[in-house]
Design a protein around this motif. Structure first.
Motif, PDB file in Angstrom:
ATOM      1  N   GLN A  32       0.895  -1.459  -0.316  1.00 42.37           N
ATOM      2  CA  GLN A  32      -0.256  -0.184  -0.454  1.00 42.37           C
ATOM      3  C   GLN A  32       0.525   1.079   0.037  1.00 42.37           C
ATOM      4  OE1 GLN A  32      -2.074  -0.234   3.269  1.00 42.37           O
ATOM      5  NE2 GLN A  32      -4.008  -1.475   2.273  1.00 42.37           N
ATOM      6  N   PRO A  33       0.635   2.273  -0.227  1.00 38.21           N
ATOM      7  CA  PRO A  33       1.059   3.049  -0.318  1.00 38.21           C
ATOM      8  C   PRO A  33       1.429   3.974   0.924  1.00 38.21           C
ATOM      9  CG  PRO A  33      -0.565   3.599  -1.995  1.00 38.21           C
ATOM     10  CD  PRO A  33      -0.814   2.322  -1.586  1.00 38.21           C
ATOM     11  N   GLY A  34       2.723   4.519   1.141  1.00 36.34           N
ATOM     12  CA  GLY A  34       3.484   4.607   2.590  1.00 36.34           C
ATOM     13  C   GLY A  34       3.766   3.359   3.029  1.00 36.34           C
ATOM     14  N   GLY A  35       3.949   1.712   2.642  1.00 37.13           N
ATOM     15  CA  GLY A  35       4.450   1.001   3.275  1.00 37.13           C
ATOM     16  C   GLY A  35       6.099   0.969   2.590  1.00 37.13           C
ATOM     17  N   GLY A  65      16.098  10.056  -0.323  1.00 42.61           N
ATOM     18  CA  GLY A  65      15.276  10.295   0.894  1.00 42.61           C
ATOM     19  C   GLY A  65      14.730   9.176   1.279  1.00 42.61           C
ATOM     20  N   ARG A  66      13.840   8.271   0.480  1.00 40.75           N
ATOM     21  CA  ARG A  66      13.194   7.508   1.004  1.00 40.75           C
ATOM     22  C   ARG A  66      13.876   5.886   0.765  1.00 40.75           C
ATOM     23  NH1 ARG A  66       8.837   6.455  -2.706  1.00 40.75           N
ATOM     24  NH2 ARG A  66      10.285   7.917  -4.333  1.00 40.75           N
ATOM     25  N   PHE A  67      14.404   6.037  -0.748  1.00 38.41           N
ATOM     26  CA  PHE A  67      15.223   4.627  -0.867  1.00 38.41           C
ATOM     27  C   PHE A  67      16.505   4.622   0.019  1.00 38.41           C
ATOM     28  CE2 PHE A  67      12.724   2.907  -4.812  1.00 38.41           C
ATOM     29  CZ  PHE A  67      11.372   3.612  -4.044  1.00 38.41           C
ATOM     30  N   THR A  68      16.945   3.414   0.323  1.00 34.43           N
ATOM     31  CA  THR A  68      18.831   2.927   1.062  1.00 34.43           C
ATOM     32  C   THR A  68      19.122   1.971   0.641  1.00 34.43           C
ATOM     33  OG1 THR A  68      17.965   4.178   2.530  1.00 34.43           O
ATOM     34  CG2 THR A  68      20.152   3.085   3.031  1.00 34.43           C
ATOM     35  N   LEU A  69      20.309   2.422  -0.830  1.00 30.87           N
ATOM     36  CA  LEU A  69      20.928   0.869  -0.769  1.00 30.87           C
ATOM     37  C   LEU A  69      22.204   0.941   0.094  1.00 30.87           C
ATOM     38  CD1 LEU A  69      21.048  -0.197  -3.951  1.00 30.87           C
ATOM     39  CD2 LEU A  69      23.230   1.516  -4.287  1.00 30.87           C
ATOM     40  N   VAL A 111       8.534   4.843   2.636  1.00 33.22           N
ATOM     41  CA  VAL A 111       7.528   6.026   1.938  1.00 33.22           C
ATOM     42  C   VAL A 111       7.057   5.546   0.575  1.00 33.22           C
ATOM     43  CG1 VAL A 111       6.963   8.229   2.173  1.00 33.22           C
ATOM     44  CG2 VAL A 111       8.615   7.281   3.663  1.00 33.22           C
ATOM     45  N   LEU A 112       6.663   4.058   0.389  1.00 36.03           N
ATOM     46  CA  LEU A 112       6.383   4.589  -1.107  1.00 36.03           C
ATOM     47  C   LEU A 112       5.132   4.531  -1.509  1.00 36.03           C
ATOM     48  CD1 LEU A 112       7.727   0.340  -0.972  1.00 36.03           C
ATOM     49  CD2 LEU A 112       8.139   1.745  -3.271  1.00 36.03           C
ATOM     50  N   LYS A 113       5.893   5.088  -3.611  1.00 36.76           N
ATOM     51  CA  LYS A 113       3.975   5.846  -4.046  1.00 36.76           C
ATOM     52  C   LYS A 113       3.618   4.698  -4.622  1.00 36.76           C
ATOM     53  CE  LYS A 113       6.696  10.164  -2.307  1.00 36.76           C
ATOM     54  NZ  LYS A 113       7.292  11.051  -2.898  1.00 36.76           N
ATOM     55  N   PRO A 114       2.670   5.054  -6.165  1.00 38.83           N
ATOM     56  CA  PRO A 114       2.083   4.959  -6.238  1.00 38.83           C
ATOM     57  C   PRO A 114       2.921   5.224  -7.731  1.00 38.83           C
ATOM     58  CG  PRO A 114       0.151   5.703  -5.984  1.00 38.83           C
ATOM     59  CD  PRO A 114       1.921   5.689  -4.900  1.00 38.83           C
ATOM     60  N   GLU A 115       4.121   5.836  -7.824  1.00 38.89           N
ATOM     61  CA  GLU A 115       4.428   5.966  -8.887  1.00 38.89           C
ATOM     62  C   GLU A 115       6.007   5.552  -8.954  1.00 38.89           C
ATOM     63  OE1 GLU A 115       3.129   8.616  -7.156  1.00 38.89           O
ATOM     64  OE2 GLU A 115       3.968  10.191  -6.791  1.00 38.89           O
TER      65      GLU A 115
END
Length: 119
Positions: A13-16, A65-69, A84-88
């Motif tokens: 879901q969004p935000g997950g 800021g949302r993804f970390t490698l 903080v995943l988004k539909p895009e």
């Protein structure tokens, strides 16, 4: 031939959050760069994040800021923590690695894992 095995995709879901894993058939020490790319339907493949031999990371502006490698040397794996995943962010995510030799540069790709962000 180096193979890259990916896992961790799915529906969220969004935000997950999701964590993608990439496990190569060769030592991660042997690669010049490793990273993740993604391709959404109807769009070109784009860089998500990469890490170089010098362990410098680079992120797409859209995921900064949302993804970390990160690299796990003990498990010989590359991870992409996505928060903080988004539909895009919905796309097929592919692991990439390259090696450089005196004879040239070689690129390797995983088969891709689907990430779907939807309520």
């Amino acid at each position: 031939q180096v193979q890259l095995a990916e896992s961790g995709g799915g529906l969220v879901q969004p935000g997950g959050s999701l964590r993608l894993s990439c496990t190569p058939s060769a030592s991660i020490h042997s690669f010049n760069t490793m990273g993740w790319y993604r391709q959404a339907p109807g769009k070109q493949r784009e860089l998500v994040a990469t890490i170089t031999l010098g362990r410098n990371t680079d992120y797409a502006e859209t995921v900064q800021g949302r993804f970390t490698l990160s690299l796990d040397y003990a498990k010989n794996a590359l991870y992409l923590q996505m928060n903080v995943l988004k539909p895009e962010d919905t796309a097929v995510y592919s692991c990439h690695a390259d090696q450089k030799f005196a004879t040239g540069k070689f690129d390797y790709w995983g088969q891709g894992t689907q990430v779907t962000v939807s309520s």
